[in-house]
Write a protein that holds these residues in place. Structure first.
Motif, short mmCIF file in Angstrom:
data_model
loop_
_atom_site.label_atom_id
_atom_site.label_comp_id
_atom_site.label_asym_id
_atom_site.label_seq_id
_atom_site.Cartn_x
_atom_site.Cartn_y
_atom_site.Cartn_z
N PRO A 191 7.90 -3.82 -3.03
CA PRO A 191 8.16 -2.53 -3.68
C PRO A 191 8.33 -2.62 -5.19
O PRO A 191 7.87 -1.74 -5.91
N HIS A 192 8.95 -3.70 -5.69
CA HIS A 192 9.18 -3.79 -7.13
C HIS A 192 7.91 -4.13 -7.90
O HIS A 192 7.90 -4.04 -9.14
N ARG A 193 6.83 -4.51 -7.21
CA ARG A 193 5.57 -4.79 -7.89
C ARG A 193 4.51 -3.72 -7.61
O ARG A 193 3.39 -3.79 -8.13
N LEU A 194 4.83 -2.73 -6.78
CA LEU A 194 3.84 -1.75 -6.36
C LEU A 194 3.24 -0.99 -7.54
O LEU A 194 2.01 -0.84 -7.63
N LEU A 195 4.06 -0.51 -8.45
CA LEU A 195 3.56 0.30 -9.56
C LEU A 195 2.60 -0.50 -10.43
O LEU A 195 1.51 -0.02 -10.79
N ASP A 196 2.96 -1.73 -10.77
CA ASP A 196 2.06 -2.56 -11.59
C ASP A 196 0.74 -2.82 -10.87
O ASP A 196 -0.32 -2.82 -11.50
N THR A 197 0.82 -3.03 -9.57
CA THR A 197 -0.40 -3.28 -8.80
C THR A 197 -1.29 -2.04 -8.76
O THR A 197 -2.51 -2.14 -8.96
N LEU A 198 -0.71 -0.88 -8.52
CA LEU A 198 -1.51 0.35 -8.49
C LEU A 198 -2.13 0.64 -9.84
O LEU A 198 -3.28 1.09 -9.93
N ARG A 199 -1.39 0.39 -10.91
CA ARG A 199 -1.95 0.59 -12.25
C ARG A 199 -3.13 -0.34 -12.50
O ARG A 199 -4.17 0.08 -13.04
#
Length: 290
Positions: A169-177
């Protein structure tokens, strides 16, 4: 083959959230196996308690850090007539979880291996995604480092199949970007969290929409991301240039990337190559001096 026959290594899928998804075969195997190789012995004991059963065999910890050392001893138990059960914390062993080395050792020494099928986060999320399921690939966890993510997603730019990823969860945003930058903000996808649990949720939309959602909601829990493959229709010049740049960043030769894209899009090779060169020159000019 069932538990109790002896001389076999069994891989068993465990619930990914809902204990009621445990199969009758899993219950029997946990009660009767001579050895249970568990990714986390405490989680195994907790699962057995929730199932109301007793694990009577010897329980040993087999995880990423010691599987290579223990694989031969585990398989030897089966070679000598014992029943060995391999389980991970959730889902199917060997799928981004321990078990692969045990299976490899068993195959190499001609020891029988069987699978007790059951819950799978990969297939559950794929079925929920609303994306094509006739062809798909599982890519595991995305790289943690930004540069490695760029190279990995660049190498997948031409992938036509639906892609499935695990993510923290803490890496989801960076991955989606990073996915949006590599494949375009309009690429369809889905994010599933807490599968089979009380607060199960699947969010569907374009990568641009999923980025905005992740920024606002900061989702928690165990997460599976599904992304549509590259559309079959021909790309325009701008999109082809962007894809070529991503593949070059991933380590592919410019001429090879352009040749492949020209053949699949119908764009003139020389025109596309010149456009890629101009784009690389413009990007280099924009980069700050070191």
């Amino acid at each position: 083959m069932e538990s109790g026959l002896g001389g076999i290594v069994m891989l068993a899928a465990t619930p990914i959230g809902n204990t009621d998804d445990a199969s009758a075969r899993l219950r029997r195997a946990l009660e009767t196996a001579d050895v249970v190789a568990a990714e986390d012995t405490r989680r195994l004991r907790d699962l057995a308690g929730r199932l109301g059963i007793e694990v009577k065999g010897r329980v040993i910890a087999v995880h990423d850090h010691n599987e290579g050392e223990r694989a031969a001893d585990i398989v030897r138990v089966a070679a000598e007539g014992g029943t060995v059960l391999v389980v991970s914390d959730a889902g199917m062993p060997t799928v981004s979880d321990p078990g692969y080395r045990v299976v490899s050792e068993a195959v190499a020494t001609d020891v029988p291996v069987t699978v007790l099928p059951g819950p799978s986060a990969v297939l559950t999320a794929l079925a929920l995604s609303g994306l094509p399921t006739d062809r798909f690939c599982f890519e595991g966890f995305a790289p943690r480092k930004a540069g490695e993510r760029v190279r990995t997603f660049g190498a997948l730019a031409a992938e036509p199949r639906t892609m499935v990823f695990f993510e923290a969860p803490h890496r989801l945003l960076d991955t989606l970007r990073a996915m949006s930058e590599a494949w375009g903000a309009d690429r369809p996808g889905s994010v599933s969290r807490e599968l089979t649990k009380t607060y199960e949720e699947t969010r569907r939309g374009t990568l641009g929409e999923l980025v905005a959602w992740a920024e606002e909601s900061q989702p928690r829990g165990e997460i599976v991301v599904c992304i549509a493959g590259r559309p079959a229709e021909a790309l325009g010049t701008d999109a082809a240039v962007s894809e070529a740049l991503a593949r070059i960043d991933a380590g592919e030769r410019a001429k090879d990337a352009v040749a492949d894209l020209a053949s699949t899009t119908g764009l003139p090779r020389r025109e596309l190559y010149d456009a890629v060169l101009r784009a690389r020159q413009a990007r280099a000019a924009d980069e700050p001096p070191r």
